[in-house]
Design a protein around this motif. Structure first.
Motif, PDB file in Angstrom:
ATOM      1  N   SER A 208      37.144  38.789  45.681  1.00 13.04           N
ATOM      2  CA  SER A 208      36.528  39.380  44.464  1.00 13.04           C
ATOM      3  C   SER A 208      36.039  38.441  43.698  1.00 13.04           C
ATOM      4  CB  SER A 208      37.571  40.526  43.615  1.00 13.04           C
ATOM      5  OG  SER A 208      38.534  39.410  43.360  1.00 13.04           O
ATOM      6  N   ASN A 209      35.199  38.666  42.612  1.00 14.47           N
ATOM      7  CA  ASN A 209      34.555  37.889  41.643  1.00 14.47           C
ATOM      8  C   ASN A 209      35.648  37.068  40.864  1.00 14.47           C
ATOM      9  OD1 ASN A 209      32.025  38.517  42.140  1.00 14.47           O
ATOM     10  ND2 ASN A 209      31.558  39.601  40.286  1.00 14.47           N
ATOM     11  N   GLU A 210      36.771  37.753  40.813  1.00 13.40           N
ATOM     12  CA  GLU A 210      37.870  37.062  39.984  1.00 13.40           C
ATOM     13  C   GLU A 210      38.399  35.969  40.741  1.00 13.40           C
ATOM     14  OE1 GLU A 210      37.490  40.154  40.577  1.00 13.40           O
ATOM     15  OE2 GLU A 210      37.100  40.882  38.217  1.00 13.40           O
ATOM     16  N   VAL A 211      38.733  36.122  42.259  1.00 14.38           N
ATOM     17  CA  VAL A 211      39.197  34.915  43.101  1.00 14.38           C
ATOM     18  C   VAL A 211      38.020  34.022  43.207  1.00 14.38           C
ATOM     19  CG1 VAL A 211      39.893  34.549  45.282  1.00 14.38           C
ATOM     20  CG2 VAL A 211      40.697  36.690  44.076  1.00 14.38           C
ATOM     21  N   LEU A 212      36.765  34.503  43.382  1.00 13.97           N
ATOM     22  CA  LEU A 212      35.708  33.584  43.369  1.00 13.97           C
ATOM     23  C   LEU A 212      35.317  32.508  42.263  1.00 13.97           C
ATOM     24  CD1 LEU A 212      33.026  32.414  45.193  1.00 13.97           C
ATOM     25  CD2 LEU A 212      31.964  34.109  44.011  1.00 13.97           C
ATOM     26  N   ALA A 213      35.650  33.425  41.055  1.00 13.45           N
ATOM     27  CA  ALA A 213      35.550  32.504  39.777  1.00 13.45           C
ATOM     28  C   ALA A 213      36.742  31.412  39.846  1.00 13.45           C
ATOM     29  CB  ALA A 213      35.935  33.470  38.608  1.00 13.45           C
ATOM     30  N   ILE A 214      37.867  31.542  40.203  1.00 16.89           N
ATOM     31  CA  ILE A 214      39.037  30.509  40.243  1.00 16.89           C
ATOM     32  C   ILE A 214      38.601  29.445  41.148  1.00 16.89           C
ATOM     33  CG2 ILE A 214      41.269  30.108  40.987  1.00 16.89           C
ATOM     34  CD1 ILE A 214      41.944  33.051  40.082  1.00 16.89           C
ATOM     35  N   GLY A 215      37.968  29.747  42.297  1.00 13.88           N
ATOM     36  CA  GLY A 215      37.364  28.977  43.246  1.00 13.88           C
ATOM     37  C   GLY A 215      36.295  27.962  42.655  1.00 13.88           C
TER      38      GLY A 215
END
Length: 372
Positions: A208-215
């Motif tokens: 998701s965008n949230e997980v991508l944001a962490i990466g």
């Protein structure tokens, strides 16, 4: 299918530009002075620079994509997203190998810039294909404009950064590179429309965008660290401004003499991991290069660990005279002198050096040394 309305978060757009600038500065700084290093050192630094530049291109793209605001929920395919990062690193690495292991000419600069320009687009379109529940549609005009702008801007960035391997050249090249990556992304987006799809075509797990944001935050954090480390080196005070202890320096040892007269001092230079020496009589000029210097002989350009301040001090009694804050020259190699309004120019007939500026305060010394 009706195209979806979309917009961008201004803060994330600005953040993506800063990421592109940081990656450009870090990568171009890591490759400075590679020609004077051993082949093993060059390979390691090229890998690090490729990760900084390629990883920065990827991070910039997905920082901007995090700012993409669509009226639907969408995800990214993790495998394709990772593949897009690897593509960016590989094409940048290939371009750097060409620049640092081939003879650097206008052709190699154009080739390297074209490879990176096409690589940026390959990463962009591959990253866009990772979108799930949403499909990006392109127009031939949009793709054509993206290809042309990406190649032209990246060729310009490499031509500037490698045309003059000074700190100023790297800074200006950084601005061009950062702008190139940033502009190409949004030029490509301007020719893109988005439609909603119901079918998942996942290759790997969805993120998701949230997980991508962490990466993206993690990759940007590493990039920031590398940026700060290279920035500290660039912003460090010159050798002449560093504080020294009050303990007096030992008096210099007298020069050794032979029946032929005074033995000219030797100047050290680095080549393929070894320290070698060249006589001052064979050096046409010395030029400051950050905290180090380059030695110019009739045929070679050599890397010396001395700063220009140290070279001036050590060679005060030799044939080389200071003509500018960044240059020492040997009058025996000067083939012409040109007086300008408030300064001058010394001309040379050596392989890697054609002219050297003479500052106003040094004009009298140079004219006396040349007898003009």
């Amino acid at each position: 299918m009706e195209p979806l309305d979309f917009s961008h978060s201004p803060m994330l757009v600005i953040a993506s530009l800063f990421v592109a600038l940081m990656s450009g500065f870090t990568g171009l700084s890591l490759t400075q002075g590679l020609s004077q290093r051993s082949i093993e050192q060059r390979k390691i630094l090229i890998v690090l620079a490729a990760i900084a530049l390629g990883g920065g291109i990827w991070s910039m793209h997905f920082v901007a994509m995090l700012g993409l605001q669509l009226p639907i929920l969408f995800y990214y395919d993790a495998a394709i997203t990772l593949a897009s990062a690897l593509v960016a690193i590989l094409v940048v690495g290939l371009a750097l190998l060409i620049l640092h292991f081939w003879k650097r000419t206008r052709t190699t600069l154009v080739l390297a810039g074209t490879i990176v320009g096409l690589g940026v687009l390959a990463m962009h379109y591959l990253g866009m294909s990772a979108m799930e529940l949403c499909q990006a549609l392109y127009t031939p005009l949009g793709i054509g404009l993206s290809v042309i702008s990406s190649c032209v801007l990246n060729i310009a960035a490499f031509a500037i950064a490698y045309g003059n391997r000074s700190q100023r050249g790297i800074v200006v090249g950084t601005l061009f590179f950062g702008f190139a990556v940033f502009a190409v992304h949004f030029i490509a987006i301007s020719g893109t429309s988005f439609v909603e799809v119901d079918v998942l075509t996942e290759v790997g797990p969805l993120i998701s965008n949230e997980v991508l944001a962490i990466g993206v935050v993690l990759s940007s954090f590493v990039l920031c660290g590398a940026f700060l480390l290279t920035g500290v080196t660039v912003l460090a005070p010159p050798a002449g401004n560093r504080q020294v202890s009050a303990r007096p320096e030992p008096a210099p040892e007298p020069e050794k003499s032979t029946s032929a007269g005074t033995v000219p001092p030797q100047i050290p230079y680095e080549q393929e991991g070894r320290t070698l020496f060249v006589s001052t009589d064979a050096v046409a000029a010395i030029r400051a290069e950050g905290h180090y210097t380059h030695l110019y002989t009739a045929t070679d350009k050599l890397f010396c660990v001395w700063s220009i301040t140290e070279a001036t001090k050590r060679l005060a009694q030799g044939p080389l005279i200071k003509v500018h804050r960044s240059y020492l020259v040997n009058p025996a190699f000067v083939t012409g002198f040109e007086r300008l309004k408030d300064n001058g120019v010394c001309h040379f007939d050596v392989t890697h050096l054609k002219k050297v500026p003479v500052s106003r305060s040094r004009l009298r010394d140079v004219r006396d040394a040349l007898g003009v």
